[in-house]
Enzyme design. Sequence first.
Site: not given
Ligand code: SF4
Length: 580
Positions: A276, A279, A296, A316, A355, A358, A363, A500
């Site tokens: 990052e 970049e 992130c 990014s 997550k 994600e 991809e 987080c």
């Molecule tokens: S806990 Fe919330 S702030 Fe942390 S990565 Fe997950 S969505 Fe984003």
Amino acid sequence: MKYCNVIIDNKEITVPEGTTILEAAKKININIPTLCYHPDLSIKANCRICSVEVKGKNKLVAACSTPIWDGAKIVTNSKLVRDMQKGVLELILANHPQDCLRCIRNGKCELQKLCEIFHISKSNLEDEVDALEVDSSSPSIVRDHRKCIKCNRCLEVCQESILSHAHRSIHYSITPAFERKLMDTLCVFCGQCSSVCPVGAIYEKDDTQKVWDAIHNKDKHVIVQIAPAVRVSIGDEFGMDAGKKVTGKLVAALRRIGFDKVFDTDFAADLTIMEESSELLYRIENGKTLPMITSCSPGWINFIEGNFEHLLKYLSTCKSPQQMFGAISKTYYPKIMNIDPSSIFTVSIMPCTAKKYEATRKEMNSSGFRDIDVVLTTREIARMIKSSCIDFEGIQEEEFDTPLGISTGAGVIFGATGGVMEAALRSVYEIATGMALNNLEFIGVRGLEGIKEASININGNTIKVAVAHGLDNAKKILEMIDKGKCDYTFIEIMCCPGGCIGGGGQPIGTTLEIKDKRIQSIYKVDEEMPIRKSHKNPAVLKLYEDFLGKPLGNLSHKLLHTNYNPKNKDYDFSQIYELN
Ligand code: SF4
Ligand code: SF4
Ligand code: SF4
Ligand code: FES
């Protein structure tokens, strides 16, 4: 300030004007039951479980919403009050599935706790549980509307306004518009609704069985990474002090459970900073798109993809640390360990429900394998530790495995709002100037203020940066960019309030006070680390030397970077990811 002298259950107390009955009672250790009340949210006063008697008044009042007045005489434990409280619980139970033993919130449910206190095991009223379908359409969140007690907490925390009121009277419900499934809305899967729900009506999708199956499969080499924010939160699940750092205990517990190697997402956070920072410097030096915005937080990515697709170019291209770790775990790691990459099963322990989503994106497989096989939240791994009968508090601390467990202080501060920015500035400055940065702490980007700013002088140029957490603050920043009124060069955005440490997969009961303790603990861990800059992480430097080549090089690009897609206007999420 004016003060009020009041009597609650024959005890005298003096409190500032404006204090509610609930707050005043708490000060003298009188606990009034609550359900819709949450210390960090606005007063809803819709459940009436907190009803109390006021001498001289002929009706009960809600303690959570009624400010005290001078001379008030309150009774919280009369027969009238108890009958009212029991009546409220019986009414809720009459319309609530009685399956506590099978419920994910068994033992952590506010309704269950009150039923226990009031000795109510069954409603005296005729049961009439709505026959509603459980919505498990998303990879992150499950909604079981049958268990909803209509407290409205989730409505307030959802900064995407996905949930709303529907119907009236006995049909009143909380649901996405047109009763869509979550999957068919612009839900960002942040899980904030699940962490404030007092009952089991919204919860994380439980993927623990997939991990047990992999651990018990002798053909699988099962590795696990631990996100920075989990080490200062999981202790809550075991009754330890809020914010206590338990990294070594967690590592030891995961080995007892049966993971073959225990690694650290902080390693990948350092790797993210390498990519990052490079970049950002590339964009500055070559006149490319600025400001650059961090990428992130998957909840944040879902938000911008769904609502501001014309601004995607500012992101990014770096994958999140979770996904970078996954790509390295299926390429470099099997190479140095001489293991067949197809046998590797990579698990992430995250504070986050987004997550989970994600990891399922199409991809995220540039190594030829899924980067990440399963994502577990803090709550899920705590359940696995408990079901393994491990004495978490008493277990001897152990160290991470190497090399993917080697990290720096910059990696750990990713867990708090402002941490990614601070870690990046530590490296950007030294890489760009070739000089040592004396003061590593960028106090301006720390803390729980919604939008924070700082600036740094690099080779005579002032770089202005901003940090935002929570989607309402993210919107403000995006609107500034949209209107051409943004003079920031680099912006960090995290979906969840506090970053987080306040993620939607964190232990139930997380409050602002607890978030603050977790943040303090994270910065303490950073202070105590022997290396505090990502570009000084010896394991990351070796990874570049032996495998990746250089930041932004061909292999780094292939494995560690990605692209973003506008969400289909018809909300056809299947175009963006596939469910596993
Ligand atoms: S806990 Fe919330 S702030 Fe942390 S990565 Fe997950 S969505 Fe984003
Ligand atoms: S997961 Fe997040 S965006 Fe989705 S409904 Fe819950 S709070 Fe709203
Ligand atoms: S889903 Fe949970 S938080 Fe939302 S209204 Fe229902 S009980 Fe309350
Ligand atoms: S807690 Fe006071 S009305 Fe619900």
